[in-house]
Design an enzyme around this catalytic site. Structure first.
Site, mmCIF file in Angstrom:
data_model
loop_
_atom_site.group_PDB
_atom_site.id
_atom_site.type_symbol
_atom_site.label_atom_id
_atom_site.label_comp_id
_atom_site.label_asym_id
_atom_site.label_seq_id
_atom_site.Cartn_x
_atom_site.Cartn_y
_atom_site.Cartn_z
ATOM 1 N N SER A 140 37.447 35.858 49.715
ATOM 2 C CA SER A 140 38.256 35.039 49.663
ATOM 3 C C SER A 140 39.330 33.943 50.636
ATOM 4 O O SER A 140 40.067 34.658 51.323
ATOM 5 C CB SER A 140 38.938 34.871 48.294
ATOM 6 O OG SER A 140 39.543 33.040 48.040
ATOM 7 N N TYR A 154 45.161 38.173 43.324
ATOM 8 C CA TYR A 154 44.053 37.728 43.310
ATOM 9 C C TYR A 154 43.987 37.784 44.675
ATOM 10 O O TYR A 154 43.390 38.153 45.050
ATOM 11 C CB TYR A 154 43.333 36.403 42.338
ATOM 12 C CG TYR A 154 42.263 36.231 42.857
ATOM 13 C CD1 TYR A 154 41.532 36.167 42.634
ATOM 14 C CD2 TYR A 154 42.321 34.977 43.986
ATOM 15 C CE1 TYR A 154 40.057 36.141 42.555
ATOM 16 C CE2 TYR A 154 40.434 34.146 44.389
ATOM 17 C CZ TYR A 154 39.310 34.962 43.385
ATOM 18 O OH TYR A 154 38.645 34.893 43.802
#
Length: 250
Positions: A140, A154
């Site tokens: 990501s 995350y």
């Protein structure tokens, strides 16, 4: 001969979108996820649209680490080989640290990093035996810097995945191995994980995003921001901005 592409988390989101893109490009597919009813519907759709490919589906919860090895090996045995494994399954339950949501953060860390480790291990055992293969880790943009609040855990898991992929890539290069490793850093691609985000800058629809993901995978890039514009320059800036500036941005 069609290549065989294994995708985890293929019942929805990026996994489902990438499956459609790979099918359109003539790849055989090994698809796994927890929701088998979604997988069966996707299998029927893809095989009806693309008569020249084979699609196999299996149930898999990536947090059942023994099952990861069993399912990957079963797919290998069924197709005879695996050419590409896309480590995609993940969740986005992260919460600000110290707010009583440890369970959500633990689940995020275990699914997005520990389960990814299991998938890396299972894929690489097969690739080392075959002496070929392409391992793809879906990281990501949030991996490039420490992120605040709901993104902290995350982003940390995605940074860990990216670091693991890089270390493996260095090892394989040193050994002169033909096995390839790609790290993808998606920006905001519209899926269920981010559909409720009110401030998702430069977000693209799933089809556009998944097309860009598969294009980067097919090129066997080492590391790629997806879509390249505007996320490549954004990642460059994020790595260099002072923390005080980041604090004002997020």
């Amino acid at each position: 001969m069609n290549r065989v592409v294994l995708i985890t988390g293929a019942s929805s989101g990026l996994g489902e979108g990438m499956a459609r893109e790979f099918a359109a490009r003539g790849n055989n597919l090994a698809l796994c996820a927890r929701r088998t009813e979604n997988l069966e519907a996707l299998k029927s759709e893809l095989e009806s649209r693309h008569s020249d490919i084979s699609v196999s589906v299996r149930a898999l919860d990536v947090n059942d680490h023994d099952a990861v090895f069993q399912v990957f090996n079963a797919f290998r045995d069924e197709f005879g080989q695996l050419d590409r494994v896309v480590v995609n399954a993940g969740i986005g339950k992260g919460q600000p640290l110290g707010t009583g949501r440890f369970e959500a953060n633990r689940q995020t860390a275990e699914t997005d990093f520990v389960a990814a480790l299991a998938q890396f291990e299972a894929a690489m055992a097969i690739f080392r035996e075959q002496n070929h293969g392409h391992l793809v880790g879906i990281s990501s943009i949030s991996a490039v810097r420490g992120m605040p609040a709901n993104m902290t855990v995350y982003g940390a898991t995605k940074a860990g995945l990216a670091s693991m992929a890089e270390g493996l890539r260095v090892e394989l290069r040193k050994a002169g191995s033909p096995i390839k490793v790609t790290t993808l850093l998606p920006g905001y691609i519209l899926t269920a994980i981010n559909e409720d985000l009110k401030n998702a800058p430069f977000r693209v629809d799933r089809d556009t995003g998944c097309r860009a993901l598969v294009e980067a995978i097919e090129k066997e890039k080492r590391v790629a921001c997806v879509p390249p514009w505007p996320w490549t320059p954004i990642a460059f800036l994020l790595r260099r901005l002072p923390e005080a500036v980041l604090a004002r941005m997020f």
